[in-house]
Scaffold this motif. Structure first.
Motif, PDB file in Angstrom:
ATOM      1  N   ARG A 172       0.834  -1.203   0.000  1.00 27.94           N
ATOM      2  CA  ARG A 172       0.000   0.000   0.000  1.00 27.94           C
ATOM      3  C   ARG A 172       0.866   1.249   0.000  1.00 27.94           C
ATOM      4  O   ARG A 172       0.562   2.240  -0.679  1.00 27.94           O
ATOM      5  CB  ARG A 172      -0.931  -0.011   1.211  1.00 27.94           C
ATOM      6  CG  ARG A 172      -1.923   1.148   1.226  1.00 27.94           C
ATOM      7  CD  ARG A 172      -2.951   0.948   2.321  1.00 27.94           C
ATOM      8  NE  ARG A 172      -3.735  -0.253   2.066  1.00 27.94           N
ATOM      9  CZ  ARG A 172      -4.391  -0.921   3.014  1.00 27.94           C
ATOM     10  NH1 ARG A 172      -4.353  -0.522   4.267  1.00 27.94           N
ATOM     11  NH2 ARG A 172      -5.091  -2.001   2.693  1.00 27.94           N
ATOM     12  N   GLU A 176       0.690   4.073  -2.909  1.00 29.48           N
ATOM     13  CA  GLU A 176       0.260   5.440  -2.592  1.00 29.48           C
ATOM     14  C   GLU A 176       1.373   6.464  -2.773  1.00 29.48           C
ATOM     15  O   GLU A 176       1.124   7.583  -3.213  1.00 29.48           O
ATOM     16  CB  GLU A 176      -0.279   5.483  -1.162  1.00 29.48           C
ATOM     17  CG  GLU A 176      -1.579   4.697  -0.978  1.00 29.48           C
ATOM     18  CD  GLU A 176      -2.082   4.733   0.456  1.00 29.48           C
ATOM     19  OE1 GLU A 176      -1.344   5.274   1.329  1.00 29.48           O
ATOM     20  OE2 GLU A 176      -3.189   4.222   0.704  1.00 29.48           O
ATOM     21  N   ARG A 177       2.601   6.088  -2.451  1.00 32.94           N
ATOM     22  CA  ARG A 177       3.695   7.057  -2.473  1.00 32.94           C
ATOM     23  C   ARG A 177       4.505   7.050  -3.763  1.00 32.94           C
ATOM     24  O   ARG A 177       5.085   8.069  -4.138  1.00 32.94           O
ATOM     25  CB  ARG A 177       4.616   6.815  -1.278  1.00 32.94           C
ATOM     26  CG  ARG A 177       3.926   7.034   0.059  1.00 32.94           C
ATOM     27  CD  ARG A 177       4.851   6.793   1.221  1.00 32.94           C
ATOM     28  NE  ARG A 177       6.060   7.595   1.131  1.00 32.94           N
ATOM     29  CZ  ARG A 177       6.993   7.627   2.067  1.00 32.94           C
ATOM     30  NH1 ARG A 177       6.851   6.889   3.156  1.00 32.94           N
ATOM     31  NH2 ARG A 177       8.076   8.372   1.924  1.00 32.94           N
ATOM     32  N   ASN A 179       3.303   5.139  -6.729  1.00 36.66           N
ATOM     33  CA  ASN A 179       2.462   4.687  -7.843  1.00 36.66           C
ATOM     34  C   ASN A 179       3.013   3.425  -8.500  1.00 36.66           C
ATOM     35  O   ASN A 179       3.061   3.301  -9.720  1.00 36.66           O
ATOM     36  CB  ASN A 179       2.309   5.787  -8.898  1.00 36.66           C
ATOM     37  CG  ASN A 179       1.241   5.434  -9.940  1.00 36.66           C
ATOM     38  OD1 ASN A 179       0.274   4.733  -9.628  1.00 36.66           O
ATOM     39  ND2 ASN A 179       1.413   5.919 -11.159  1.00 36.66           N
TER      40      ASN A 179
END
Length: 261
Positions: A172, A176-177, A179
């Motif tokens: 995750r 999120e950080r 891509n």
């Protein structure tokens, strides 16, 4: 009952006595000193061992029943409950964290280290680089260790910190950080003996066998994303692998055979 740690006289006033008795029994059960199906010592024996009143022992046993560690049997001695095994599907790239989250089972994570390190030869071949990051974690369910994981990551993720990954999903964070998310890869499974270090992390005996999962994944752009080895307690984790004779036995990953032989 040498397998049950006694209550330290200095700690008697620090926490409810019944919780200390329950914790001692939980530890013995978790470390297989009281294996599944084995009888729990009688109330009288526990009172003598811990030097506490019968009411304290009864509260402790009731707590263990509520927590699923003990099974009560009418007219017979209570026994250690069968261990619940958590299932991991190896047919997809979902992390253990994500799979357990879907089941409603919280996974806890402690980070042992996250630091720059030189890659082992096989990892260097996978990434096409000699240096990157080493991440080591222990995963828990209900405060009981179920797996120890050693992950090698590329230098592109150097901004990650240990705090980012405590009780969090690595995949995750990468999505999120950065891509980037796992798309294709390969899982290899084998049974391996436990060593002293793994026994310490997983709270098992050195004679116990562990389920080892080694995997490497490419991301949605075809770039090498992650290489890890995870050692799982065989009494707590089951690997599920689906079988479909209609599927061709091919691994469609760029340069994959070069990276893993």
């Amino acid at each position: 009952m040498l397998y049950l740690k006694k209550i330290d006289e200095k700690n008697k006033g620090k926490e409810a006595l019944y919780r200390q008795v329950a914790d001692s029994l939980k530890t013995a059960i978790s470390e297989s000193r009281l294996p599944p199906g084995s009888p729990i010592p009688s109330e009288s024996a526990l009172c003598t061992h811990f030097n506490v009143a019968r009411s304290v022992v009864r509260q402790a046993l009731a707590l263990l029943v509520d927590d699923g560690f003990i099974l009560k049997q009418a007219g017979r001695a209570s026994v250690v409950a069968p261990r619940m095994k958590h299932r991991r599907n190896l047919q997809n790239s979902l992390s253990l964290h994500a799979q357990l989250e879907r089941e409603g089972t919280p996974l806890q994570t402690s980070v042992i280290r996250l630091e720059a390190a030189a890659f082992p030869a096989e990892v260097a071949a996978f990434y096409g680089d000699i240096n990157g990051l080493l991440l080591e974690r222990v995963r828990y369910i209900d405060d009981e260790p179920i797996s120890y994981v050693k992950t090698w990551l590329p230098k592109a993720f150097a901004s990650l910190s240990s705090e980012d990954l405590i009780d969090q999903s690595l995949h995750r964070q990468l999505q999120e950080r950065f891509n980037r998310q796992p798309q294709q890869g390969r899982n290899q499974i084998q049974t391996v003996p436990c060593d002293k270090t793994l026994a310490g992390y997983l709270k098992v005996k050195k004679s116990d066998a562990l389920l080892q999962l080694q995997a490497c994944y490419y991301d949605q752009h075809g770039l090498p994303l992650e290489w890890f080895t995870a050692w799982h307690r065989a009494d707590r984790v089951v690997f599920d692998i689906a079988v479909d004779a209609s599927l061709e036995n091919n691994i469609q990953v760029k340069d994959f055979q070069r990276a893993i032989k």
